[in-house]
Design a protein around this motif. Sequence first.
Motif, PDB file in Angstrom:
ATOM      1  N   ILE A 138       1.100   4.049   0.333  1.00 28.36           N
ATOM      2  CA  ILE A 138       0.132   4.756  -0.513  1.00 28.36           C
ATOM      3  C   ILE A 138      -0.795   5.613   0.336  1.00 28.36           C
ATOM      4  CG2 ILE A 138      -1.771   4.472  -2.153  1.00 28.36           C
ATOM      5  CD1 ILE A 138       1.083   3.875  -3.293  1.00 28.36           C
ATOM      6  N   SER A 139      -1.230   5.099   1.471  1.00 28.80           N
ATOM      7  CA  SER A 139      -2.114   5.893   2.329  1.00 28.80           C
ATOM      8  C   SER A 139      -1.387   7.119   2.864  1.00 28.80           C
ATOM      9  CB  SER A 139      -2.695   5.050   3.465  1.00 28.80           C
ATOM     10  OG  SER A 139      -1.690   4.650   4.381  1.00 28.80           O
ATOM     11  N   HIS A 140      -0.080   7.012   3.081  1.00 26.77           N
ATOM     12  CA  HIS A 140       0.717   8.173   3.490  1.00 26.77           C
ATOM     13  C   HIS A 140       0.790   9.187   2.347  1.00 26.77           C
ATOM     14  CE1 HIS A 140       3.967  10.660   5.029  1.00 26.77           C
ATOM     15  NE2 HIS A 140       4.619  10.430   3.890  1.00 26.77           N
ATOM     16  N   LEU A 141       1.103   8.715   1.160  1.00 33.84           N
ATOM     17  CA  LEU A 141       1.255   9.612   0.021  1.00 33.84           C
ATOM     18  C   LEU A 141      -0.056  10.306  -0.344  1.00 33.84           C
ATOM     19  CD1 LEU A 141       3.612   7.389  -2.138  1.00 33.84           C
ATOM     20  CD2 LEU A 141       4.210   9.570  -1.029  1.00 33.84           C
ATOM     21  N   LEU A 142      -1.169   9.601  -0.182  1.00 36.75           N
ATOM     22  CA  LEU A 142      -2.481  10.187  -0.479  1.00 36.75           C
ATOM     23  C   LEU A 142      -3.054  10.958   0.710  1.00 36.75           C
ATOM     24  CD1 LEU A 142      -4.165   7.284  -2.501  1.00 36.75           C
ATOM     25  CD2 LEU A 142      -3.006   9.338  -3.380  1.00 36.75           C
ATOM     26  N   LYS A 143      -2.321  10.918   1.809  1.00 39.06           N
ATOM     27  CA  LYS A 143      -2.742  11.599   3.040  1.00 39.06           C
ATOM     28  C   LYS A 143      -4.164  11.188   3.437  1.00 39.06           C
ATOM     29  CE  LYS A 143       0.339  15.523   2.155  1.00 39.06           C
ATOM     30  NZ  LYS A 143       1.485  14.706   2.269  1.00 39.06           N
ATOM     31  N   CYS A 144      -4.383   9.879   3.424  1.00 37.66           N
ATOM     32  CA  CYS A 144      -5.723   9.387   3.732  1.00 37.66           C
ATOM     33  C   CYS A 144      -5.723   8.323   4.815  1.00 37.66           C
ATOM     34  CB  CYS A 144      -6.392   8.862   2.460  1.00 37.66           C
ATOM     35  SG  CYS A 144      -5.650   7.367   1.799  1.00 37.66           S
TER      36      CYS A 144
ATOM     37  N   TYR B 276      10.331   7.411  -3.207  1.00 40.12           N
ATOM     38  CA  TYR B 276       9.960   6.889  -4.518  1.00 40.12           C
ATOM     39  C   TYR B 276       8.764   7.609  -5.129  1.00 40.12           C
ATOM     40  CZ  TYR B 276      13.247   3.130  -3.684  1.00 40.12           C
ATOM     41  OH  TYR B 276      14.388   2.406  -3.434  1.00 40.12           O
ATOM     42  N   GLY B 277       7.827   8.050  -4.298  1.00 40.79           N
ATOM     43  CA  GLY B 277       6.652   8.747  -4.818  1.00 40.79           C
ATOM     44  C   GLY B 277       5.501   7.817  -5.158  1.00 40.79           C
ATOM     45  N   TYR B 278       4.388   8.462  -5.503  1.00 38.21           N
ATOM     46  CA  TYR B 278       3.137   7.734  -5.689  1.00 38.21           C
ATOM     47  C   TYR B 278       3.165   6.752  -6.861  1.00 38.21           C
ATOM     48  CZ  TYR B 278      -1.661   6.618  -6.748  1.00 38.21           C
ATOM     49  OH  TYR B 278      -2.805   5.928  -7.028  1.00 38.21           O
ATOM     50  N   TYR B 279       3.552   7.212  -8.033  1.00 33.23           N
ATOM     51  CA  TYR B 279       3.429   6.351  -9.217  1.00 33.23           C
ATOM     52  C   TYR B 279       4.224   5.050  -9.070  1.00 33.23           C
ATOM     53  CZ  TYR B 279       3.383   4.613 -13.950  1.00 33.23           C
ATOM     54  OH  TYR B 279       3.235   3.802 -15.042  1.00 33.23           O
ATOM     55  N   PRO B 280       5.520   5.105  -8.763  1.00 33.09           N
ATOM     56  CA  PRO B 280       6.250   3.838  -8.633  1.00 33.09           C
ATOM     57  C   PRO B 280       5.716   2.950  -7.507  1.00 33.09           C
ATOM     58  CG  PRO B 280       7.788   5.668  -8.736  1.00 33.09           C
ATOM     59  CD  PRO B 280       6.411   6.243  -8.621  1.00 33.09           C
ATOM     60  N   GLN B 281       5.305   3.559  -6.410  1.00 35.68           N
ATOM     61  CA  GLN B 281       4.837   2.751  -5.286  1.00 35.68           C
ATOM     62  C   GLN B 281       3.444   2.186  -5.543  1.00 35.68           C
ATOM     63  OE1 GLN B 281       7.817   2.402  -4.681  1.00 35.68           O
ATOM     64  NE2 GLN B 281       7.564   2.152  -2.486  1.00 35.68           N
ATOM     65  N   SER B 282       2.615   2.900  -6.287  1.00 35.62           N
ATOM     66  CA  SER B 282       1.302   2.336  -6.626  1.00 35.62           C
ATOM     67  C   SER B 282       1.481   1.147  -7.570  1.00 35.62           C
ATOM     68  CB  SER B 282       0.380   3.393  -7.234  1.00 35.62           C
ATOM     69  OG  SER B 282       0.893   3.884  -8.456  1.00 35.62           O
ATOM     70  N   ARG B 283       2.444   1.225  -8.479  1.00 37.90           N
ATOM     71  CA  ARG B 283       2.754   0.092  -9.356  1.00 37.90           C
ATOM     72  C   ARG B 283       3.299  -1.087  -8.537  1.00 37.90           C
ATOM     73  NH1 ARG B 283       1.299   0.061 -14.644  1.00 37.90           N
ATOM     74  NH2 ARG B 283       3.067  -1.303 -14.953  1.00 37.90           N
ATOM     75  N   GLN B 284       4.136  -0.764  -7.554  1.00 38.78           N
ATOM     76  CA  GLN B 284       4.685  -1.816  -6.696  1.00 38.78           C
ATOM     77  C   GLN B 284       3.577  -2.478  -5.881  1.00 38.78           C
ATOM     78  OE1 GLN B 284       7.884  -2.794  -6.821  1.00 38.78           O
ATOM     79  NE2 GLN B 284       7.465  -4.446  -5.381  1.00 38.78           N
ATOM     80  N   LEU B 285       2.610  -1.692  -5.427  1.00 39.34           N
ATOM     81  CA  LEU B 285       1.473  -2.251  -4.685  1.00 39.34           C
ATOM     82  C   LEU B 285       0.726  -3.258  -5.553  1.00 39.34           C
ATOM     83  CD1 LEU B 285      -0.584  -2.509  -2.396  1.00 39.34           C
ATOM     84  CD2 LEU B 285      -1.628  -0.374  -3.209  1.00 39.34           C
TER      85      LEU B 285
END
Length: 108
Positions: free
Chosen positions: A80-86, A23-32
Amino acid sequence: MMGKIKKTYKEIYGEINEIAEHYGYYPQSRQLIEEMAELTVAINKEWRLMNEDSDSDEIKDARMHIAEEMADVQIMILQISHLLKCRAHMNEIMVEKLDRQISRIREE
């Protein structure tokens, strides 16, 4: 919905990462954000039931709903932590914050 965990943490994290990548960052950050709002609503409902002296079954159900919403939030945070590699950095910060709070507690 509840039952024994039939997956290893490696499998769970693998699926979390796969979903995040799909899904990628943008949709998943909105879902968060949506999941955090749902958790807030669930917690507020439990508080309201406690203050209204509701029956124990209602309170138990509300607490099970909180657990479900916490799971949703945790899944999204891990994505999100996976996508941001943090993830590693986030864990380091958690250790620092826990150590600081434990020190404060022990000083009381």
